[in-house]
Design a protein around this motif. Sequence first.
Motif, mmCIF file in Angstrom:
data_model
loop_
_atom_site.group_PDB
_atom_site.id
_atom_site.type_symbol
_atom_site.label_atom_id
_atom_site.label_comp_id
_atom_site.label_asym_id
_atom_site.label_seq_id
_atom_site.Cartn_x
_atom_site.Cartn_y
_atom_site.Cartn_z
ATOM 1 N N TYR A 440 0.801 -1.235 0.000
ATOM 2 C CA TYR A 440 0.000 0.000 0.000
ATOM 3 C C TYR A 440 0.830 1.279 0.000
ATOM 4 N N ASN A 441 2.170 1.185 0.002
ATOM 5 C CA ASN A 441 2.948 2.427 0.154
ATOM 6 C C ASN A 441 3.012 3.271 -1.119
ATOM 7 N N MET A 442 2.473 2.763 -2.228
ATOM 8 C CA MET A 442 2.415 3.570 -3.439
ATOM 9 C C MET A 442 1.027 4.164 -3.656
ATOM 10 N N LEU A 443 0.098 3.877 -2.737
ATOM 11 C CA LEU A 443 -1.241 4.451 -2.842
ATOM 12 C C LEU A 443 -1.218 5.926 -2.429
ATOM 13 N N ASP A 444 -2.074 6.703 -3.013
ATOM 14 C CA ASP A 444 -2.194 8.120 -2.634
ATOM 15 C C ASP A 444 -3.253 8.245 -1.539
ATOM 16 N N LEU A 445 -2.807 8.065 -0.295
ATOM 17 C CA LEU A 445 -3.740 8.059 0.833
ATOM 18 C C LEU A 445 -3.855 9.407 1.527
ATOM 19 N N GLY A 446 -3.043 10.371 1.096
ATOM 20 C CA GLY A 446 -3.153 11.720 1.653
ATOM 21 C C GLY A 446 -2.485 11.865 3.005
ATOM 22 N N ASP A 447 -2.900 12.895 3.739
ATOM 23 C CA ASP A 447 -2.292 13.189 5.035
ATOM 24 C C ASP A 447 -3.333 13.790 5.974
ATOM 25 N N ILE A 448 -2.943 13.936 7.228
ATOM 26 C CA ILE A 448 -3.770 14.596 8.240
ATOM 27 C C ILE A 448 -2.964 15.763 8.788
ATOM 28 N N ASP A 449 -3.332 16.976 8.399
ATOM 29 C CA ASP A 449 -2.602 18.179 8.829
ATOM 30 C C ASP A 449 -1.097 18.039 8.590
ATOM 31 N N GLY A 450 -0.745 17.515 7.425
ATOM 32 C CA GLY A 450 0.662 17.369 7.057
ATOM 33 C C GLY A 450 1.306 16.075 7.498
ATOM 34 N N ILE A 451 0.601 15.257 8.275
ATOM 35 C CA ILE A 451 1.128 13.962 8.714
ATOM 36 C C ILE A 451 0.707 12.914 7.678
ATOM 37 N N PRO A 452 1.675 12.251 7.015
ATOM 38 C CA PRO A 452 1.295 11.232 6.031
ATOM 39 C C PRO A 452 0.462 10.137 6.685
ATOM 40 N N ARG A 453 -0.479 9.600 5.936
ATOM 41 C CA ARG A 453 -1.333 8.553 6.499
ATOM 42 C C ARG A 453 -0.655 7.184 6.515
ATOM 43 N N VAL A 454 0.548 7.102 5.939
ATOM 44 C CA VAL A 454 1.384 5.907 6.103
ATOM 45 C C VAL A 454 2.700 6.361 6.727
ATOM 46 N N LEU A 455 2.936 5.976 7.966
ATOM 47 C CA LEU A 455 4.183 6.310 8.655
ATOM 48 C C LEU A 455 5.077 5.069 8.638
ATOM 49 N N ASP A 456 6.109 5.122 7.813
ATOM 50 C CA ASP A 456 6.986 3.975 7.577
ATOM 51 C C ASP A 456 8.186 4.046 8.518
ATOM 52 N N ALA A 457 8.260 3.096 9.460
ATOM 53 C CA ALA A 457 9.338 3.090 10.448
ATOM 54 C C ALA A 457 10.598 2.412 9.945
ATOM 55 N N GLY A 458 10.501 1.604 8.872
ATOM 56 C CA GLY A 458 11.708 1.003 8.330
ATOM 57 C C GLY A 458 11.595 -0.483 8.070
#
Length: 554
Positions: A440-458
Amino acid sequence: MFCYQCSETVKGTACTVKGVCGKEPEVAHLQDMLVWLLKGLSYWAVKARKYGVNDSEADLFVAEGLFTTITNVNFDPESIGKKIERAIELRDKIKGAFLKAYRENEGRDFTDEAPEAATWNVPGGLDIWELKGAEVGVLSTKDEDIRSLRELLVYGLKGIAAYTDHAYILKHSDSSILEFLEEGLAATLDDSLSADDYISLVMKTGEMAVKAMALLDQANTSAYGHPEVTEVYTGTYAGPAILVSGHDLLDLEEILKQTEGTGIKVYTHGEMLPAHAYPGLKKYKHLVGNYGTSWYNQQKEFAAFNGAIVMTTNCIQKPLDSYKDRIFTTGLVGWPGVKHIPNRTDGQPKDFTPVIEKALSLGGLEERPGKKIVIGFAHNQAIAVADKLIDAIKANKLKRFVVMAGCDGHAKEREYYTEVAKELPKDTVILTAGCAKYRYNMLDLGDIDGIPRVLDAGQCNDSYSLVVTALKLKEALGLSDINDLPISYDIAWYEQKAVTVLLALLYLGVKGIRLGPVLPAFLSPNVLKILVENFDIKPITNVKQDVELMLKGL
């Protein structure tokens, strides 16, 4: 052969003719033999330690040996055979040291009956080892529940071994972790232990898993700095190229250093994507992007990559003839007929000259456009934006986190994770680590007040970062229990490192984890019942139902 350590085992029971991963029966038996001998080595190491006898070389070898047998690491009988030979040498060395220490301290000879794994030594080579390996594999434990618990323990130890070995490569060590690997392995030879004894060891495995991931996190960040939020390009540039896959950051660094000024561009693949977020690696301007997706697509993606390819750890698949002459293995990875870059000696870096020469001899890549994906939300960076997350939660703009970490794989059922990402409402954030994110990391899921909706820790080992982030949020929100957070766990698993991550989460008290795409075949009905009753582990069902329940905190 009988192997059921991964999620895609045949018919959800076991691979008995040939591994879905490509493992031949000969290799399966040799791996079983190696693990069995590591148990025997551990038997003597645990006893010797009580008399002040330690062998750090043997301790680390146990970790390397276990790592060798993880899914999609080593398929080369000759390579595994060398490790079997070394296991016997080290086992007998420690046995001798223990017997000497015992005699000196107790004033008599050791007369206890030792398990066969601690004493077996029949002259021969691969053929003999393969025959013996066929006798001492998974099914040699007859009781289904004890077998299930022993295998759950061993698979958890394999993941710990992998993470610890990575840390040791970067000069970060913790002898207590290696000692526990031996304690756990030796316990699987003890027929006097009960199911409750093994459950206790499994839970301690979760504790040591947290310790191992913290050690590796410290090793990575000490060497390369804390990951930063970074955009990574997924297209390609014209010119000669090297593709680096796996997990080993030091291998990547040495390749980057040795390719400076050559005109070669370096790309990451699979679990190496997070390397772009480390300041100590992103500073190399010829580290230009991430090519391809998850490990299971490598045959198609590697065939289309007209450059040299390096596999630093799992997950290698059978190389196709179209690229077999330009793929290289290194470290513990092995495939018959594939060129191998030897390990470091005398403190010197590996010599990647053959890889560089191959890259320069090829025509190189053509330019191909791609998009940019955002990575770098390991715990240090996530905590840096914690205020924004908390403000969004308090403003009711961010209602739930969903942890979709873990592994990717072939199974069509894994499309479930893509559909969950699409189905989750815009006021949710996905926390991820490992290659599961490629769903799902290539989907355009947008953000919440500048926070990406996918937070990738590694990488998968950076699941530790997700736990640290969750604990910090719990503290900031004034909650007493991690399970009181607005967070759900929808974990994908494939191999043994994901088992280790799961045990770490259970040790930390996380409950209600959804596990998919299937439940592990090595969990007997009774052992599964224990996990369900104590930790509310549940299988995934269908997208709409699971999303609806997760949004309700169920």
